[in-house]
Design a protein around this motif. Sequence first.
Motif, short mmCIF file in Angstrom:
data_model
loop_
_atom_site.label_atom_id
_atom_site.label_comp_id
_atom_site.label_asym_id
_atom_site.label_seq_id
_atom_site.Cartn_x
_atom_site.Cartn_y
_atom_site.Cartn_z
N GLY A 1 23.04 11.40 4.03
CA GLY A 1 21.96 11.27 3.08
C GLY A 1 21.67 9.81 2.99
O GLY A 1 22.29 9.08 2.91
N ILE A 2 20.27 9.67 3.31
CA ILE A 2 19.54 8.46 3.32
C ILE A 2 18.59 8.50 2.21
O ILE A 2 17.55 9.31 2.08
CB ILE A 2 19.00 8.48 4.80
N ALA A 3 18.59 7.50 1.64
CA ALA A 3 17.51 7.28 0.67
C ALA A 3 16.54 5.96 1.41
O ALA A 3 16.87 4.97 1.69
CB ALA A 3 17.96 6.48 -0.69
N ARG A 4 15.36 6.20 1.28
CA ARG A 4 14.19 5.33 2.05
C ARG A 4 12.97 5.40 1.12
O ARG A 4 12.84 6.14 0.17
CB ARG A 4 14.01 5.98 3.46
N PHE A 5 12.07 4.54 1.73
CA PHE A 5 10.87 4.33 1.19
C PHE A 5 10.11 5.64 1.30
O PHE A 5 10.15 6.31 2.48
CB PHE A 5 10.19 3.21 1.53
N ILE A 6 9.49 6.10 0.32
CA ILE A 6 8.62 7.49 0.46
C ILE A 6 7.45 7.21 1.52
O ILE A 6 6.72 6.24 1.58
CB ILE A 6 7.88 7.70 -1.00
N HIS B 1 5.89 6.48 8.17
CA HIS B 1 4.37 6.30 8.17
C HIS B 1 4.43 5.06 7.07
O HIS B 1 3.28 4.32 6.79
CB HIS B 1 3.63 7.35 7.45
N ALA B 2 5.23 4.42 6.21
CA ALA B 2 5.20 3.69 5.19
C ALA B 2 5.64 2.22 6.03
O ALA B 2 6.70 1.96 6.37
CB ALA B 2 6.29 3.92 4.12
N ASN B 3 4.74 1.48 6.00
CA ASN B 3 4.93 0.21 6.96
C ASN B 3 4.42 -1.18 5.75
O ASN B 3 3.72 -0.91 4.86
CB ASN B 3 4.05 0.05 7.96
N GLY B 4 4.99 -2.03 6.10
CA GLY B 4 4.62 -3.34 5.29
C GLY B 4 5.07 -3.28 3.87
O GLY B 4 4.34 -3.41 2.89
N ASN B 5 6.28 -2.88 3.87
CA ASN B 5 6.57 -2.14 2.32
C ASN B 5 7.03 -3.64 1.40
O ASN B 5 7.50 -4.51 1.97
CB ASN B 5 7.78 -1.42 2.42
N GLN C 1 0.83 -1.11 -0.05
CA GLN C 1 -0.16 0.09 0.04
C GLN C 1 0.68 1.18 -0.03
O GLN C 1 0.46 2.49 -0.64
CB GLN C 1 -1.12 -0.10 1.13
N ALA C 2 1.93 1.08 0.78
CA ALA C 2 2.80 2.49 0.71
C ALA C 2 3.69 2.56 -0.51
O ALA C 2 4.20 3.63 -0.57
CB ALA C 2 3.56 2.45 1.73
N GLN C 3 3.56 1.91 -1.36
CA GLN C 3 4.06 1.98 -2.85
C GLN C 3 3.46 2.11 -3.75
O GLN C 3 3.43 2.00 -5.18
CB GLN C 3 5.04 0.81 -3.36
#
Length: 405
Positions: free
Chosen positions: A97-102, A106-110, A53-55
Amino acid sequence: MVDIGATTRAAETSRSDGKAAPTRAGFSVDVRSANEAALSDYEAFCASAVHAQAQHPLWVRSWIDATGADALIATVSRDGRPAISLALEVVRAGGFGIARFIGGSHANGNFAAVAPMATHPLTDSEAQALSDALHAARPDIDLVLLERQNPRWEGRANPLQRLATVESPNVSLAVDLSGGFDEMLSRHNGKRKRKKFRLQLRRFEEAGGHRLIEARTVEDVDHLMTAFFELKAARFGKQGITNVFEPADVQAFFRKLFTDAVRQPAPPFILTGIEVAGVLRGIHGMSVVADGVVCEFSAMLEDELQISPGFFLDYTAMEEACAKGMKFFDFSVGDEDYKRSWCDLETRQFDTLMPLTAKGRMLRGWKMARSRAVRAVKSNATLWALTKRLRAGVAGGAKPAASDD
């Protein structure tokens, strides 16, 4: 766009159409700034891809629009066709500098978007090419930090599972609904739960009546989200927890997400609430996926009525999900007693920490140590209960009580 070939390191290729060129090994990687063209391509890819869902493209667009995130789309293609796509944002934290899920925390179960034909996980060569592509496109990224990933989603193995670095410290809990509502209740003290539900209905009527609300208009979204932010601020303040919903851009994101969702024929994100005696006393924010429902967040009013609005919302949400043929109801990340009273599915998620620089390797070591420490505390019931009491005490709150929110 940076396109890294599988047979060379940090070698850029170009084509007049702006697409990634296939390599001799049969795969390529491209990294693009998340402009309108890249987001449109991501949306088209997700139309048939498996993703959490967070994607979802609506989540990704809403976050970028509301927060102005420094976002990018990284795509691994096989034989000239997109296979795996990552929507990421770059943030600065403590000089790194960190790249993470958008969506951050708040982004869970990615679960990164993966094409139906992409039946095998990311290979070592593809992972190296992805790392090289990200570093070439964005030298300011020290660490790729992909947290709270589900090992499986919609019957598919996570394509990034070979990149798993450490187990996430928080467990994810869900309820198996595949046998229907009555069968599910029979496994979870159904007689007691039905009695509690009937008692709630009587107490609602004695208090002045109730109304179950599902946001269907922009005005509904505004009403429910405003109440949610107020209730969550009060709850976190009492518990001594940093309010992750407080920043204005985060609030703007959730308002936009659910507002845009209600305009779709089949909303992928829904808001529900319970109103008793004319007062909104509980809110659920949920996402609807292929065969289940995920409760992304909730907030409850604690007042003199003591009516457990969270139990009522959980009960009715699961009953409706079963009526629609859904297979699971997911309470998302976090281990709480009220979740355990329902759940029979437990998911141990994983984190990926992929350093791109020497600084990133240092940060990776610290992040892994911290994650293990948090997991050790939360896996010890006595220690975790003490931690919550201390946290509430520092905030001036009362001893944490068993709750249903």
